[in-house]
Write a protein that holds these residues in place. Structure first.
Motif, PDB file in Angstrom:
ATOM      1  N   SER A  38       0.730  -1.085  -0.076  1.00 15.11           N
ATOM      2  CA  SER A  38      -0.237  -0.070  -0.045  1.00 15.11           C
ATOM      3  C   SER A  38       0.901   1.084  -0.021  1.00 15.11           C
ATOM      4  N   SER A  39       0.265   2.400  -0.599  1.00 16.70           N
ATOM      5  CA  SER A  39       0.746   3.680  -0.498  1.00 16.70           C
ATOM      6  C   SER A  39       0.802   3.922   1.270  1.00 16.70           C
ATOM      7  N   ARG A  74       2.688   6.142  -3.293  1.00 15.08           N
ATOM      8  CA  ARG A  74       1.725   7.262  -2.939  1.00 15.08           C
ATOM      9  C   ARG A  74       1.336   8.092  -4.056  1.00 15.08           C
ATOM     10  N   GLU A  75       0.297   9.010  -3.900  1.00 12.10           N
ATOM     11  CA  GLU A  75      -0.269   9.749  -4.870  1.00 12.10           C
ATOM     12  C   GLU A  75       0.706  10.732  -5.343  1.00 12.10           C
ATOM     13  N   ILE A  76       0.606  11.564  -6.646  1.00  7.67           N
ATOM     14  CA  ILE A  76       1.301  12.799  -6.877  1.00  7.67           C
ATOM     15  C   ILE A  76       1.441  13.654  -5.789  1.00  7.67           C
ATOM     16  N   ASN A  77       2.826  13.733  -5.430  1.00 10.06           N
ATOM     17  CA  ASN A  77       3.184  14.590  -4.138  1.00 10.06           C
ATOM     18  C   ASN A  77       3.379  16.008  -4.355  1.00 10.06           C
ATOM     19  N   GLY A  78       3.132  16.710  -3.068  1.00 10.95           N
ATOM     20  CA  GLY A  78       3.409  17.894  -3.221  1.00 10.95           C
ATOM     21  C   GLY A  78       2.159  18.832  -3.455  1.00 10.95           C
ATOM     22  N   ILE A 147      -1.042   8.619  -9.799  1.00 13.71           N
ATOM     23  CA  ILE A 147       0.394   7.925 -10.061  1.00 13.71           C
ATOM     24  C   ILE A 147       0.205   6.622 -11.003  1.00 13.71           C
ATOM     25  N   LEU A 148      -1.042   6.001 -10.777  1.00 10.60           N
ATOM     26  CA  LEU A 148      -1.088   4.823 -11.701  1.00 10.60           C
ATOM     27  C   LEU A 148      -1.094   5.287 -13.206  1.00 10.60           C
ATOM     28  N   ARG A 149      -1.934   6.381 -13.465  1.00 13.47           N
ATOM     29  CA  ARG A 149      -2.038   6.939 -14.778  1.00 13.47           C
ATOM     30  C   ARG A 149      -0.744   7.391 -15.169  1.00 13.47           C
ATOM     31  N   PHE A 150      -0.120   8.172 -14.652  1.00 13.86           N
ATOM     32  CA  PHE A 150       1.364   8.771 -15.312  1.00 13.86           C
ATOM     33  C   PHE A 150       2.313   7.663 -15.417  1.00 13.86           C
TER      34      PHE A 150
END
Length: 245
Positions: A38-39, A74-78, A147-150
């Motif tokens: 997991s993230s 984890r998801e796109i960060n920042g 993040i999965l898409r990118f």
């Protein structure tokens, strides 16, 4: 925008519905999972535990696979507070059956600036590289739509193939399989959407040697070549119909 936002009530219901949907069917895609990844964001950890409840002393029918947390997923960060994770010690108290040994105590990667899509895709690739070194055979990865898409659509070392097939299915499962086949394999994941992949990887090879031209203009045969393998493998994700493995 909320700091490490938890699942909403709707999100909890969606995750629970995933568990309920597959818990009693023959083609259960969770059967045989021996590693849950997991993230480190709370909503992903919650989703994993609701979709595939952990094995406990009072819940002995559920999955007893090891559960580990990996920063790269984890998801796109920042920029957004909901992308910032809690300290490891706080996560350990809240999710006691998870292994957080592979993350740092504090969130050292979140910044006030949003991560680029290219950097996010590379991080997803690095996460998959970690999985290629694991010994477990069937893994459940709980991550995020961005993040999965990118990673799957933009990274040059990740290839996504379509291996979906209805095959031999019970009558009630055929329509669901048809819906899967109608979806583009690179379409963004929906909330709590489950997809199943076979992951393979190979190392591209570069031949170094005599690359001179023959008299007819075609490349001459390489008589003495030094084959060099890259340390960045091509990772192939072949989507299969859920429950077919």
């Amino acid at each position: 925008d909320e700091y490490d936002a938890p699942l909403t009530t709707l999100g909890e219901q969606q995750a629970q519905s995933v568990h309920a949907k597959y818990a009693k069917v023959d083609q259960n895609p969770f059967r045989g999972v021996d590693l849950v990844v997991s993230s480190p964001l709370s909503r992903a950890l919650q989703t994993a535990d609701l979709a595939l409840p952990p094995h406990t002393s009072t819940n002995t029918d559920e999955n007893n696979a090891r559960r580990i947390c990996l920063e790269p997923f984890r998801e796109i960060n920042g920029s957004f507070l909901n992308a910032k994770r809690r300290p490891k010690s706080e996560l350990q108290k809240k999710f006691r059956h998870w292994d957080f040994d592979l993350i740092t105590e504090e969130d050292e990667t979140w910044t006030a600036s949003l991560e680029s899509q290219t950097d996010c895709a590379e991080r997803g690739y690095q996460g998959l590289l970690v999985l290629t070194k694991r010994t477990e055979e069937k893994m459940l990865v709980v991550s995020h739509g961005g993040i999965l898409r990118f990673s799957m659509n933009q990274h040059e070392n990740i290839r996504v193939l379509d291996g979906r097939d209805i095959g031999e299915r019970e009558k009630g499962e055929v329509e669901e399989c048809k819906e899967q086949l109608m979806r583009d394999i690179k379409e963004r994941f929906g909330n709590c959407e489950l997809r199943e992949y076979i992951m393979n990887w190979s190392f591209p090879q570069e031949e170094k040697g005599d690359t001179s031209k023959s008299e007819n203009g075609h490349p001459a045969d390489v008589t003495s070549a030094n084959v060099v393998s890259s340390d960045r493998p091509i990772i192939t994700l072949t989507e299969v119909t859920r429950g077919s493995m």
